[in-house]
Design a protein around this motif. Structure first.
Motif, PDB file in Angstrom:
ATOM      1  N   GLY A 198       0.813  -1.213   0.000  1.00  0.00           N
ATOM      2  CA  GLY A 198       0.000   0.000   0.000  1.00  0.00           C
ATOM      3  C   GLY A 198       0.845   1.262   0.000  1.00  0.00           C
ATOM      4  N   LEU A 199       1.899   1.260   0.808  1.00  0.00           N
ATOM      5  CA  LEU A 199       2.802   2.415   0.860  1.00  0.00           C
ATOM      6  C   LEU A 199       3.433   2.682  -0.504  1.00  0.00           C
ATOM      7  N   CYS A 200       3.836   1.611  -1.171  1.00  0.00           N
ATOM      8  CA  CYS A 200       4.498   1.766  -2.468  1.00  0.00           C
ATOM      9  C   CYS A 200       3.525   2.212  -3.555  1.00  0.00           C
ATOM     10  N   ILE A 201       2.268   1.802  -3.460  1.00  0.00           N
ATOM     11  CA  ILE A 201       1.262   2.316  -4.390  1.00  0.00           C
ATOM     12  C   ILE A 201       1.135   3.825  -4.213  1.00  0.00           C
ATOM     13  N   GLY A 202       1.175   4.265  -2.950  1.00  0.00           N
ATOM     14  CA  GLY A 202       1.146   5.693  -2.672  1.00  0.00           C
ATOM     15  C   GLY A 202       2.347   6.409  -3.259  1.00  0.00           C
ATOM     16  N   LEU A 203       3.519   5.792  -3.162  1.00  0.00           N
ATOM     17  CA  LEU A 203       4.731   6.389  -3.742  1.00  0.00           C
ATOM     18  C   LEU A 203       4.623   6.497  -5.260  1.00  0.00           C
ATOM     19  N   ILE A 226      -3.493  -3.159   2.778  1.00  0.00           N
ATOM     20  CA  ILE A 226      -2.981  -2.382   1.651  1.00  0.00           C
ATOM     21  C   ILE A 226      -3.578  -0.979   1.660  1.00  0.00           C
ATOM     22  N   LYS A 227      -4.881  -0.891   1.935  1.00  0.00           N
ATOM     23  CA  LYS A 227      -5.549   0.406   2.000  1.00  0.00           C
ATOM     24  C   LYS A 227      -4.958   1.262   3.113  1.00  0.00           C
TER      25      LYS A 227
END
Length: 223
Positions: A59-64, A126-127
């Motif tokens: 989830g953090l990497c999707i944000g990145l 993930i969210k």
């Protein structure tokens, strides 16, 4: 080979070995520095197991990826210039950190093995990682300040926006590897604290205090 892969390869080949090594080294070092993201991964892996940490990392990497895409498109610069929009994002980040702190303080000791399914809800974790990352406006500032230092205007074939996008994706890959490593290194604590409620309570309270400190720091920071 697709056009995208050719462009990415071209960007990497365009960078000198020294620049590439410097970028990878600094990015790795920054990912290991204590921050809201890796602290969250660390605490959740220690309490709920490695899988939880890895899912939060996704989830953090999707944000990145979203952040680096905004920077490459120039939207992040617009948000940075718009004081009201930026302050709204920052306030949301502060409130979310306080929410995480409150949840940590309220958390009760658990029997980890018996609750494996509860704490490995993939979509929920993930969210949580995604919101954690997107609610931190400092990530936008970081990418705006950091990535352009490794781009060049010496080529007319590869636009700066594409260079920023590729560098951002490289940073995401590095972050994923570092955070996953943190998950596995801290995950071994899971078996040691599974039957020790006092340690779990202490860890939850420490996590809560860390998030409160991060919220205060974010609120008081000047950009």
């Amino acid at each position: 080979m697709t056009t995208t892969s050719v462009n990415i390869t071209s960007v990497i080949n365009m960078l000198s070995i020294e620049t590439l090594i410097t970028f990878i080294s600094i990015s790795t070092f920054l990912c290991f520095l204590p921050g809201p993201d890796n602290i969250f991964v660390l605490s959740q892996s220690a309490i709920n197991g490695r899988k939880s940490g890895v899912l939060i990392t996704v989830g953090l990497c999707i944000g990145l990826v979203i952040h680096t895409s905004l920077v490459s498109l120039g939207i992040a610069a617009i948000i940075r210039a718009n004081t009201i929009a930026f302050e709204i994002i920052r306030l949301f980040g502060v409130l979310y950190l306080i929410y995480l702190a409150w949840g940590a303080f309220k958390a009760k000791p658990i029997h980890l093995k018996g609750n494996a399914d509860k704490f490995n809800d993939s979509k929920k974790l993930i969210k949580k990682g995604l919101i954690m990352n997107l609610s931190n406006p400092k990530v936008i500032i970081f990418f705006l300040a950091f990535l352009p230092q490794f781009t060049t205007n010496d080529t007319i074939y590869i636009p700066v926006s594409l260079q920023l996008l590729c560098l951002g994706f490289m940073f995401v890959v590095i972050a994923f590897m570092v955070f996953t490593l943190i998950s596995y290194l801290s995950g071994f604590l899971n078996t040691r604290i599974s039957n020790k409620p006092s340690i779990q309570t202490a860890l939850n309270r420490i996590t809560g205090l860390v998030f409160i400190a991060l919220a205060i720091h974010l609120l008081m920071s000047q950009f």
